[in-house]
Write an enzyme that holds these catalytic residues in place. Structure first.
Site, short mmCIF file in Angstrom:
data_model
loop_
_atom_site.label_atom_id
_atom_site.label_comp_id
_atom_site.label_asym_id
_atom_site.label_seq_id
_atom_site.Cartn_x
_atom_site.Cartn_y
_atom_site.Cartn_z
N GLU A 420 0.66 -0.90 0.29
CA GLU A 420 0.12 0.25 0.44
C GLU A 420 1.09 1.20 0.16
OE1 GLU A 420 -0.97 -2.75 1.72
OE2 GLU A 420 -2.88 -3.34 1.00
N HIS A 487 -11.36 -5.98 9.11
CA HIS A 487 -11.80 -6.33 7.37
C HIS A 487 -13.46 -5.68 7.64
CE1 HIS A 487 -9.14 -9.39 6.30
NE2 HIS A 487 -9.38 -8.86 5.21
#
Ligand SMILES: Cc1ncc(C[n+]2csc(CCOP(=O)(O)OP(=O)(O)O)c2C)c(N)n1
Length: 681
Positions: A420, A487
């Site tokens: 990322e 998540h």
């Protein structure tokens, strides 16, 4: 030290000498100015000049360099006027960063130099982005990024090199191995024999060179540049050198054995090169003296201009305004040319801001609205690049980009390695060359590993030195889907606390499309939160056309008299459901839609209508946006309040996996209790 002319003319050899001497003489003068308290401290490059100077001279003037704190020679070799650098070092508003940044933590688009942030490693992936931009435009240019030996231990080093290798980018990574990272010697920094060996691990060529020999550096980088352009590949160069002063002037050098200083003193890059030029008869003693005294005189002349400062004028309004690039920036790249059309379609002329009712389609799912907004943005902006894990052929974890690669090609719809931070850095690099980019976080939770690039690089760069970060980060967020602690998080508050970012969070299909288009049109970094549980559960009317919903404007969902529920995201649907099943309570519901900047007029309007406020969010309570809203309302709307401001938020725990536990965790479980308490007050 052996010097080899390698085809350089006498004039070129002397030119290199002058360029090499210049930062040394400047720094010697800076040491005097520092002792006089006339400039702020910096990180000395004395002893390492051959690397900065040799590398910069080996490049074209319009090839990007990502220097670090010890690279004065990069700035001087790009011929930046000394008086303006002096202003920069004093923190003057006439410096390169309007007094907002320290010594070398700034960039200049005109000089193709990208300013560093203090965290060092994040510089490296920006070079991936500029190199990618050139590659997409079909331009034959390399990008160069510097790191110290210490910086090679950062994860950003690994991510940037790996990405450059996987994407076949022409980037030259230069390690200045000067033996120490602050006081930490290399034995405590890494275990491999040489840092250049790491190239192998990335499938990248590498070489170790004498970083104190300016001709070696110059010649190596010339050759490596050709290699990178011809093969469209990155290259790693380890330059062996030494830091002849402390980490910075206040930190001393007690931890460095004297023998090391003596040994490296003998390898001084300037003294050795000068002696060689004299021996070769390319310069005489008199000429050396003349060059030195001319440069010293020039320093004195530039100092006069550099210290001729107007009194500082502090304007809060200007400081606040400069946090964001204003309006739509013209689509030009760093060369001032129109942004490259890599698909040969034209960019949009106008944006329809009021969707025409004729083209409304009902029952469009939120996920399809996002997909359509993104698809139309790709058609409208030929310079828009999408990046994310599995977003190409696979279509992304949630299938939002399904079919995009067939339509727009792999150059613009890019699968990324799992990194990322590097991709966010690359997105910033694309901005430097006039591209727009959208990065899809696979889950909003994973923004944690790109956090530094977002909050320190993208968010602050425009204020620091006027370069915008034209990047949208899509953040699939939220719970209610039984996905557990990593998540499901609501992490929008992390970003709302960061000036320079914009944060949008649609709750309807209409807003999802319009806000995404607006985010992509906005020249600033925008965090776009999309709630996973709403993707397929929410439908609504959405026009087919390309249209925007204005960032910074809340939506009045329904008006009411008894209490206000101010909320966003899933909270909007919880509030609407609640109101429908409790019609005896007249509830005013405000959907904030944008969390940064907030729509204070709409908030005040709702408070005035009811005098009783419930702030509802899925995020956990402590440090959530509700606290900020409560503070603002009590400071600005106190007279209208008939009850204490209340917050309804999720429990202050990580998000549990088990659905019963998750339901108990979510704010919705306490909504009725909070409403009843407020109504009864
Ligand atoms: C992420 C981060 N951690 C720590 C620091 C503090 N720091 C600044 S420079 C530096 C040493 C860097 O060493 P190296 O990369 O070898 O470069 P050099 O200073 O030797 O040129 C440290 C620890 C920092 N700026 N950023």
């Amino acid at each position: 030290m052996q010097f080899h002319k390698k085809g350089l003319s006498n004039e070129e050899l002397v030119h290199i000498y002058k360029q090499l001497l210049w930062p040394r003489l400047i720094e010697e003068k800076m040491l005097v100015l520092l002792r006089q308290g006339r400039i702020s401290k910096w990180f000395s490059g004395i002893g390492q000049e051959a690397i900065s100077v040799g590398a910069t001279l080996a490049l074209e003037q319009d090839e990007w360099i990502m220097p670090l704190h010890r690279n004065l020679g990069v700035f001087t070799s790009r011929n930046m006027p000394l008086h303006k650098l002096i202003k920069q070092w004093q923190g003057s508003q006439d410096g390169y960063s309007k007094g907002r940044e320290r010594s070398f933590h700034f960039g200049s688009k005109g000089h193709y130099i990208c300013g560093m942030i203090s965290h060092l490693g994040p510089q490296l992936a920006i070079a991936d982005g500029t190199a990618l931009a050139h590659k997409l435009k079909g331009e034959s240019k390399v990008s160069v990024a510097f790191t110290g030996d210490g910086g090679t231990s950062e994860g950003d080093f690994h991510e940037a090199l790996n990405t450059a290798a996987v994407w076949d980018l022409p980037v030259i990574f230069i390690i200045e191995n000067n033996g120490y990272g602050l006081s930490t010697p290399v034995q405590e920094q890494y275990r491999c024999e040489s840092l250049a060996d790491r190239g192998k691990g990335y499938g990248m060529e590498s070489v170790i060179i004498d970083g104190n020999n300016v001709l070696t550096v110059y010649d190596t980088i010339k050759g490596v540049r050709e290699y990178c352009l011809k093969n469209q590949k990155p290259y790693l160069i380890e330059c062996l050198t030494f830091r002849m002063r402390g980490h910075e002037e206040a930190s001393g050098t007690k931890y460095v054995p004297k023998e090391l200083f003596d040994a490296w003193e003998a390898k001084d890059p300037i003294k050795n090169y000068e002696e060689w030029l004299l021996k070769q008869g390319l310069l005489s003693q008199d000429e050396v003296q003349a060059i030195r005294s001319d440069q010293k005189q020039l320093i004195e002349d530039e100092l006069k201009i550099g210290f001729d400062n107007k009194p500082a004028v502090v304007k809060t309004e200007l400081e606040l305004r400069d946090v964001y690039a204003q309006g739509r920036l013209p689509l030009t790249d760093a060369h001032g040319r129109e942004a490259t059309d890599i698909t040969s379609s034209r960019q949009p002329e106008t944006v329809n801001e009021t969707p025409s009712p004729r083209s409304q389609r009902s029952a469009v799912r939120l996920i399809d609205a996002i997909k359509e907004g993104l698809f139309q943005s790709m058609q409208k902006h030929p310079n828009l690049v999408l990046m994310g894990q599995d977003i190409a052929e696979y279509g992304g974890a949630f299938k939002i980009t399904e079919g995009f690669v067939e339509k727009f090609g792999k150059a613009r719809v890019r699968n990324t390695p799992l990194c990322e931070s590097a991709i966010l850095g690359a997105a910033l690099g694309l901005s430097l060359e006039g591209f727009k980019s959208m990065m899809e976080m696979q889950f909003a939770d994973f923004a944690a590993v790109g956090f530094n690039q977002i909050v320190n690089n993208l968010a602050k760069i425009y204020y620091r030195w006027g370069q915008n970060a034209d990047v949208v980060i899509r953040m699939p967020t939220g719970g209610g889907v039984g996905a557990g602690p990593f998540h499901s998080q609501s992490n929008e508050a992390w970003f709302v606390h960061t000036p320079g970012l914009k944060v949008v969070y649609p709750s309807t299909s209409l807003d999802a499309k319009g806000l995404l288009i607006a985010a992509i049109n906005d020249p600033n970094p925008v965090m776009y939160f999309e709630h996973k549980a709403l993707y397929r559960s929410i439908t609504g009317s959405v026009p087919e056309e390309y249209f925007e919903i204005e960032i910074g404007k809340a939506r009045q969902v329904q008006k009411g008299d008894d209490i206000s529920v101010i909320t966003y995201g899933a909270g909007v649907h919880w509030a609407e459901d609640y109101a429908m099943s409790h019609t005896h309570i007249s509830i005013d519901i405000l959907d904030l839609r944008t969390l940064l900047p907030l729509d204070y007029d709409a908030i005040a309007g709702s408070v005035k209508r009811t005098g009783k406020v419930l702030l509802l969010h899925e995020d956990t309570l402590v440090g959530g946006i509700g606290g900020e809203l409560a503070a603002w309302i009590s400071e600005n709307c106190f007279h209208y309040l008939d009850a204490p401001i209340m917050r309804c938020a999720s429990l202050d725990t990580p998000i549990p996996f088990n659905m019963e536990l998750e339901n108990n965790f979510l704010a919705k479980a306490r909504l009725n209790e909070c409403v009843q308490k407020l109504v009864a007050y």
